[in-house]
Design an enzyme around this catalytic site. Structure first.
Site, PDB file in Angstrom:
ATOM      1  N   LYS A  80       0.750  -1.145   0.006  1.00 45.62           N
ATOM      2  CA  LYS A  80       0.000   0.086   0.056  1.00 45.62           C
ATOM      3  C   LYS A  80       0.951   1.231   0.014  1.00 45.62           C
ATOM      4  O   LYS A  80       1.794   1.260   0.777  1.00 45.62           O
ATOM      5  CB  LYS A  80      -0.816  -0.155   1.256  1.00 45.62           C
ATOM      6  CG  LYS A  80      -1.785   1.142   1.237  1.00 45.62           C
ATOM      7  CD  LYS A  80      -2.742   1.115   2.453  1.00 45.62           C
ATOM      8  CE  LYS A  80      -3.796   2.121   2.651  1.00 45.62           C
ATOM      9  NZ  LYS A  80      -4.560   2.035   3.808  1.00 45.62           N
ATOM     10  N   SER A 155      -9.728   2.087   3.217  1.00 47.29           N
ATOM     11  CA  SER A 155      -8.791   2.651   2.042  1.00 47.29           C
ATOM     12  C   SER A 155      -7.829   2.106   1.496  1.00 47.29           C
ATOM     13  O   SER A 155      -7.280   2.196   0.452  1.00 47.29           O
ATOM     14  CB  SER A 155      -8.012   3.799   3.069  1.00 47.29           C
ATOM     15  OG  SER A 155      -7.280   3.248   3.853  1.00 47.29           O
ATOM     16  N   SER A 179      -9.619  -0.189   7.352  1.00 43.93           N
ATOM     17  CA  SER A 179      -9.159  -0.161   5.974  1.00 43.93           C
ATOM     18  C   SER A 179      -8.447  -1.441   5.556  1.00 43.93           C
ATOM     19  O   SER A 179      -8.088  -1.548   4.270  1.00 43.93           O
ATOM     20  CB  SER A 179      -8.256   1.051   5.745  1.00 43.93           C
ATOM     21  OG  SER A 179      -9.061   2.137   5.690  1.00 43.93           O
TER      22      SER A 179
HETATM   23  N1  GLN Z   1     -12.667   4.407   6.735  1.00 45.03           N
HETATM   24  C1  GLN Z   1     -12.286   4.917   7.828  1.00 45.03           C
HETATM   25  C2  GLN Z   1     -11.718   6.449   7.563  1.00 45.03           C
HETATM   26  O1  GLN Z   1     -11.973   6.914   6.461  1.00 45.03           O
HETATM   27  C3  GLN Z   1     -10.969   3.950   8.307  1.00 45.03           C
HETATM   28  C4  GLN Z   1      -9.943   4.295   7.305  1.00 45.03           C
HETATM   29  C5  GLN Z   1      -8.818   3.387   7.913  1.00 45.03           C
HETATM   30  O2  GLN Z   1      -8.717   2.508   8.446  1.00 45.03           O
HETATM   31  N2  GLN Z   1      -7.393   3.908   7.489  1.00 45.03           N
HETATM   32  O3  GLN Z   1     -11.177   6.890   8.511  1.00 45.03           O
END
Ligand code: GLN
Length: 478
Positions: A80, A155, A179
């Protein structure tokens, strides 16, 4: 060309040993396959042919010398793009870091390369890991390989898509509020969020430091466990990384689950769409058949998780992202004064969601609001963590859905940030409490979209979590 999408860590190892193929062939074919598939999904932002071929050469030398092969020998790995890689551009999905080439490797990357993995490339994600659909990337959305008009989740959408597509055998993602697990569930692959502190965060670009985790994606439970084992453990470069010994997950997970106590938290099943609920209940029955004792439990503070998370995560993000000011790392917009330079750089470099989070975070930390919001959220976080420690006095693992719905259409939730935030209702508590949790594929919705089963375990008991996941996976393969 070899069938890269059909490879697993153990089939690669066996093939290398039997000289059915070389690591160089795997690397070359994986890169070619990733290149040709990428226009469909946009999962890769940068390819790393030199790095992959260098790693392959080392493995092929070891094979030629008849040496013992390391655990991830010849395994194509995607990373990532919020995890730094020396000499390979690392954008965090942001215009801000469009040209950033890190001078060092994250500890997780170093350890996986030492274990023989070959980095194929860097994977698309929501900007600074903020999002649930991968639509917040400055480099365009990722498409779900299982349904190209749908999001892969976020994400870590690129990581989930690459593994689902088969262009990488395993991948690294990061999880702050879901994420890893949510995209794993949307794309039908395994995704693991280890205990907080289990894997070093050194070299993971910080979003919300007290919630950030690095974890693996794979196409089966065994591969995910093997990757976690190779990168877990204390690292002196991260003072929050834990000294706790790393268990032999591969041995532990093969123990039968008979007699294990499983909890079903009622808060995760109220309001769940019926189609997802049915798939999860069928999975629970499968484990019951294998001798698990299933208990109804309650995690009463779950209802506060969303508000608590969006206060703590944005507060930490507003502080962590202060470093992108045009002086170091980033693009720079020239201004007549220093303040103008900062303002214009941040104005041009950050996307809308990142700006929204910085504003929210700055607000909840400001004098006068700190006690009402930030301090209160920290107190609630402690209550959420206590829910888990109380529940784990009664049960060994907790099962729940990962997401209230399967992958949604691209564009469907982009105009409604609050609807987007709701994608995370079932995953946030894992990060807030720091317990290990994962998503394992457990079937399809009536529309044919993947659904993930979430498994939580006690702090540092990843072995129990993998045992439940592995036994479930084996039961459903049969
Ligand atoms: N979807 C969550 C956010 O927008 C989690 C993001 C993540 O785990 N990096 O913060």
């Amino acid at each position: 060309m070899m069938d890269v999408a059909g490879l697993t860590i153990s089939s690669i190892r066996a093939g290398l040993k039997a000289k059915k193929f070389s690591a160089k062939e795997i690397a070359t074919d994986a890169l070619a396959f990733a290149h040709s598939e990428n226009p469909k999904t946009n999962a890769y932002l940068t390819f790393a042919p030199e790095r992959a071929l260098q790693a392959a050469a080392k493995i092929d030398e070891a094979v030629a010398a008849g040496a013992e092969l390391p655990t991830l020998a010849g395994v194509p790995l995607g990373v990532k793009d919020v995890i730094v890689t020396r000499g390979i551009r690392t954008t965090c999905g942001s215009r801000m870091l469009d040209k950033y080439v890190p001078p060092y490797d994250a500890t997780a990357v170093t350890r996986l390369e030492e274990a023989g993995a070959m980095i194929v490339g860097k994977l698309n994600c929501d900007e600074f890991a903020m999002g649930s659909s991968n639509e917040n990337s400055a480099y365009g959305p990722v498409r779900n390989p299982r349904a190209l008009d749908r999001v892969p989740g976020g994400s870590s959408g690129g990581s989930a898509a690459a593994v689902a597509q088969g262009t990488a055998v395993v991948a690294l993602g990061s999880d702050t509020g879901g994420s890893i697990r949510q995209p794993a569930s949307f794309c039908g692959v395994v995704g693991v969020t280890p205990t907080y502190g289990r894997v070093s965060r050194y070299g993971l670009v910080a979003f919300a430091s007290s919630l950030d985790h690095i974890g693996p994606f794979a196409r089966n439970v065994e591969d995910a466990a093997t990757v976690l084992k190779a990168m877990a453990g204390r690292d002196q470069m991260d003072s929050t990384s834990a000294f706790a010994p790393v268990a032999d997950y591969d041995v532990a997970m093969k123990q039968p689950v008979k007699g294990l106590k499983i909890g079903l938290p009622k808060e995760y099943f109220d309001g769940l769409n019926a189609e997802t609920g049915d798939v999860i209940h069928t999975a629970v029955d499968e484990l019951r058949k294998r001798g698990c004792e299933v208990h109804d439990i309650s995690l009463p503070n779950t209802k506060y998780a969303l508000s608590c998370y969006y206060i703590i995560a944005t507060a930490e993000a507003s502080s962590n992202l202060a470093r992108y000011d045009g002086v170091r790392y980033t693009i720079r917009k020239h201004g007549d004064t220093l303040a103008e330079m900062y303002r214009d750089t941040r104005g041009a470099g950050f996307g809308a969601e990142v700006k929204r989070r910085i504003m929210l975070g700055t607000y909840v930390l400001s004098a006068g609001y700190y006690d009402a919001f930030y301090r209160k959220a920290q107190q609630v976080r402690t209550l959420i963590a206590k829910d888990f420690s109380e529940a784990f006095k009664q049960v060994d693992a907790i099962l729940a859905p990962v997401s209230p719905f399967p992958a949604f259409k691209i564009g469907e939730k982009m105009d409604d940030p609050l609807a987007m935030y709701l994608s995370d209702v079932y995953t946030l508590t894992g990060d807030l409490s720091g317990v290990p949790c994962m998503s394992v594929p457990c079937g399809l919705s009536p529309e044919g979209l993947p659904v993930g089963l979430q498994i939580f375990a006690r702090h540092f008991e990843e072995a129990t979590m993998f045992r439940v996941a592995y036994n479930y996976e084996q039961a459903t393969l049969a």
